[in-house]
Write a protein that holds these residues in place. Structure first.
Motif, PDB file in Angstrom:
ATOM      1  N   UNK A   1     -60.058  80.659 -60.710  1.00  0.00           N
ATOM      2  CA  UNK A   1     -60.192  79.350 -60.102  1.00  0.00           C
ATOM      3  C   UNK A   1     -59.729  78.295 -61.083  1.00  0.00           C
ATOM      4  N   UNK A   2     -59.107  77.243 -60.545  1.00  0.00           N
ATOM      5  CA  UNK A   2     -58.670  76.113 -61.369  1.00  0.00           C
ATOM      6  C   UNK A   2     -59.049  74.827 -60.652  1.00  0.00           C
ATOM      7  N   UNK A   3     -59.284  73.780 -61.422  1.00  0.00           N
ATOM      8  CA  UNK A   3     -59.666  72.502 -60.858  1.00  0.00           C
ATOM      9  C   UNK A   3     -59.014  71.387 -61.644  1.00  0.00           C
ATOM     10  N   UNK A   4     -58.521  70.395 -60.933  1.00  0.00           N
ATOM     11  CA  UNK A   4     -58.089  69.143 -61.549  1.00  0.00           C
ATOM     12  C   UNK A   4     -58.831  68.033 -60.824  1.00  0.00           C
ATOM     13  N   UNK A   5     -59.611  67.273 -61.569  1.00  0.00           N
ATOM     14  CA  UNK A   5     -60.334  66.131 -61.012  1.00  0.00           C
ATOM     15  C   UNK A   5     -59.910  64.903 -61.790  1.00  0.00           C
ATOM     16  N   UNK A   6     -59.880  63.765 -61.133  1.00  0.00           N
ATOM     17  CA  UNK A   6     -59.470  62.557 -61.828  1.00  0.00           C
ATOM     18  C   UNK A   6     -59.972  61.312 -61.144  1.00  0.00           C
ATOM     19  N   UNK A   7     -59.792  60.194 -61.844  1.00  0.00           N
ATOM     20  CA  UNK A   7     -60.191  58.919 -61.288  1.00  0.00           C
ATOM     21  C   UNK A   7     -59.738  57.779 -62.172  1.00  0.00           C
ATOM     22  N   UNK A   8     -59.740  56.597 -61.589  1.00  0.00           N
ATOM     23  CA  UNK A   8     -59.406  55.382 -62.321  1.00  0.00           C
ATOM     24  C   UNK A   8     -60.646  54.925 -63.073  1.00  0.00           C
TER      25      UNK A   8
END
Length: 113
Positions: A78-85
């Motif tokens: 499993x892989x995850x990319x999370x992001x935000x300003x």
């Protein structure tokens, strides 16, 4: 799934966790300049010698676009990319990850698209 029997109850699970960080940057890519933390995490139940959870990932900061990104992989595939300003002086922030292709996808940080 979630065991409804435990919903709303506090439980204690004894475990130990080790996370190591290594900072890097700046990493330049055109006008983009990133700083980051490379990290590894492992968690063991008390008394066990093999971890029940491991992950390898990055925390990234893009000052120009005010983006924080966390990406990691788990050994089960499993892989995850999370992001935000995030404003540079923020003391709290929220990251978001959206569900995409369920198999063999190649998710990317928004600045790469």
């Amino acid at each position: 799934g979630i065991n409804a029997e435990y919903m709303g109850k506090i439980h204690e699970t004894l475990f130990r966790e080790k996370t190591t960080f290594k900072s890097f940057g700046p990493v330049g890519r055109g006008e983009q300049c990133l700083y980051g933390l490379d990290y590894r995490t492992a968690a063991w139940r008390e008394g066990d010698t093999n971890p029940f959870h491991t992950e390898v990932g990055y925390w990234m900061w893009d000052a120009k676009d005010k983006q924080v990104t966390r990406c990691f992989v788990l050994p089960m595939g499993q892989a995850l990319i999370a992001g935000g300003t995030v404003e540079p002086d923020a003391t709290t922030f929220r990251l978001e990850a959206l569900i995409g292709p369920n198999t063999y996808g190649i998710p990317m940080y928004s600045a790469l698209i």
